[in-house]
Each structure stands twice: as C-alpha cells, then as structure tokens.
Design an enzyme around this catalytic site. Structure first.
Site, PDB file in Angstrom:
ATOM      1  N   ASP A 162      42.557  40.500  49.026  1.00 53.66           N
ATOM      2  CA  ASP A 162      41.194  41.513  50.141  1.00 53.66           C
ATOM      3  C   ASP A 162      40.884  42.504  49.012  1.00 53.66           C
ATOM      4  OD1 ASP A 162      42.609  39.810  51.378  1.00 53.66           O
ATOM      5  OD2 ASP A 162      44.090  41.210  51.836  1.00 53.66           O
TER       6      ASP A 162
HETATM    7  N1  URA Z   1      47.821  38.291  50.843  1.00 59.62           N
HETATM    8  C1  URA Z   1      47.366  39.646  52.123  1.00 59.62           C
HETATM    9  O1  URA Z   1      47.183  40.168  52.987  1.00 59.62           O
HETATM   10  N2  URA Z   1      46.499  39.875  50.835  1.00 59.62           N
HETATM   11  C2  URA Z   1      46.190  40.148  49.587  1.00 59.62           C
HETATM   12  O2  URA Z   1      44.769  40.522  48.800  1.00 59.62           O
HETATM   13  C3  URA Z   1      47.177  39.013  48.705  1.00 59.62           C
HETATM   14  C4  URA Z   1      47.683  38.471  49.469  1.00 59.62           C
END
Ligand code: URA
Length: 261
Positions: free
Chosen positions: A104
């Site tokens: 993310d």
């Molecule tokens: N899980 C998440 O919620 N975000 C990420 O960036 C990676 C795994």
C-alpha cells in the site's frame, strides 16, 4: 536470438536510439566484427558484444531490493503520483522492472523489483508457499485470541476467505504477521476485523529474502547471487519457510530490523 539494440538497452547503459548511433559510428563489435545494424539478431547468451572495446555486461534478468518508503505507489508509472520506479536511476528504469506484488502507499519495507516475469509469478502464487512477513503497529491491545483467529484462517466481513496466517505478538500494540498470500490490504483488513486497526505497517521479508537493514527508506540495491538462488529454491520448494521455525528464532531474526532508531 534477439535484436542487438534490445539486448544492449536491457543493460540500462544505452537506449535503443543511442545504440543506433553507436552502430553507425562503428563503436559496437559483435564477435569481433562491427555491428551491421541496430536491428541485427544476436544470441545474448553466447555473443561477445563490445562497446568501445568493453563488454556490455549483459544480464538476462535484473533483481532489485527496494526499501519502499511511505507515500510512494507500488506501480510502474502514474501520471500524478510518485511511483517506486521513480526512485530508481534511469539505467534501471530502462530495464522493464515491475514490483513483485504491491505494498500500500503508506506501507514501508521490502519490495522486490524484477523483469523476471516467471519468478515473479511463482513468488506470488500461494502454492509456492513463499511467506511474507510484516511488522505491524495497531490501535488496541493484541491478545492470544487474535493469534488463534489468524491461525484458523479468517473470513472477513465481505466474505473474503484468508488462508491460515501467523500472528506473533511482540507487545500489546505490535506484532509480526506472516501471510502466505497477498490479498488487497490483507494485513490491515485482518487486524481491523479483530478490532485493532493498523497504524503502521512494514514488510520485513518475502520467503528467504529479508529487508537489508542498511537500506534507508527510498534506498535500493541489487540482489546478491545467493539471494537470487535462494528465491529460486524457495519457489521450487527446496527450502523451509519461516513458518516452520520456532517463534523465538523467528522474532530473533528480525531484531535488528525492528530496532528503533
Ligand atoms: N497488507 C496490507 O494491508 N497492506 C500492505 O501493503 C501489504 C499487506
């Protein structure tokens, strides 16, 4: 057999347009003979390609470890926002690298970038059993019941079924999460489903590949031969993954990465 300009541009040292000019100037030799055209076909595995008398250093694939900072998109390009590719120098950007899975925008940590599509696909496939390890800080107090729920395989509110995962509590607000798959916002959604929303998330490892603790956020380096071999072995199921190790070893291994500045 591949086009000469494609082979040289894949090294990141010259663009295809530059290769055309260099060929015209007679500065590129293929097996001791000046290249006849930028489009000529060569076997990159066997041909000796020299630019101004020096080897072009052709490597079939490129593997880069990036310490992804928060605020950057895990995408190849975006018209408005900074992407992880924007953090790399032009020589690497020319090599058609893509992130292996996404983090993310606000997640930090280990991101592998490669143009080895087959390895990338295998690393992301849940059947390859390549575990991803995350360090999470949450709002709330983690408890044993959360570990049990993770281990049982949670089904989220929208019906999304998750494979069994490992939650190791480091302190009431901190944990290591190990996932075998990579569904959208998975760590955040699993912890939110337990009533403990994520405040901070960082990926520490992907199978045998660990985030190099000497890389500051935004820094990168090429993988070593050993790291590439370990990833290839991991997808071939030749090595054990973290989840088979004891919890103590597991936490100990990440001690340095987790050490706060
Ligand atoms: N899980 C998440 O919620 N975000 C990420 O960036 C990676 C795994």
């Amino acid at each position: 057999m591949e086009r000469l300009d494609k082979v040289i541009s894949a090294t990141g040292k010259k663009s295809r347009r530059e290769v055309k000019l260099l060929v015209r100037q007679g500065r590129i030799l293929v097996d001791g003979v000046p290249a006849s055209a930028a489009e000529m076909k060569v076997d990159p595995e066997t041909a000796t390609i020299l630019l101004d008398g020096e080897s072009i250093g052709y490597e079939k694939f490129t593997y880069v470890m990036l310490h992804k900072p928060s605020g950057v998109l895990s995408a190849v390009e975006d018209s408005r926002q900074q992407t992880v590719l924007d953090l790399l120098p032009v020589e690497l950007r020319r090599r058609n690298l893509s992130p292996v899975g996404r983090l993310d925008k606000d997640t930090e940590g280990l991101l592998l970038l490669t143009n080895d599509g087959a390895l990338s696909h295998q690393l992301l496939h849940p059947k390859s059993h390549v575990d991803k390890v995350y360090y999470a800080q949450v709002d709330g107090a983690l408890e044993n019941a959360d570990c049990v729920a993770f281990a049982a395989g949670m089904t989220l509110g929208d019906g999304l079924a998750c494979l069994p995962a490992q939650l190791e509590i480091l302190s009431p607000e901190e944990a290591l999460v190990t996932l075998r798959e990579g569904k959208f916002h998975q760590v955040k959604r699993m912890l939110a489903a337990r009533g403990k929303p994520v405040l901070y998330l960082k990926r520490l490892a992907m199978g045998p590949l660990q985030l190099d603790e000497t890389l500051a956020p935004g820094e990168y380096r090429s993988l070593t031969e050993e790291e590439i071999a370990a990833l290839q072995s991991a997808v071939n199921g030749l090595i054990s993954t973290e989840r088979q190790k004891s919890s103590k070893d597991f936490c100990g291994k990440y001690e340095k990465i987790l050490a706060k500045p």
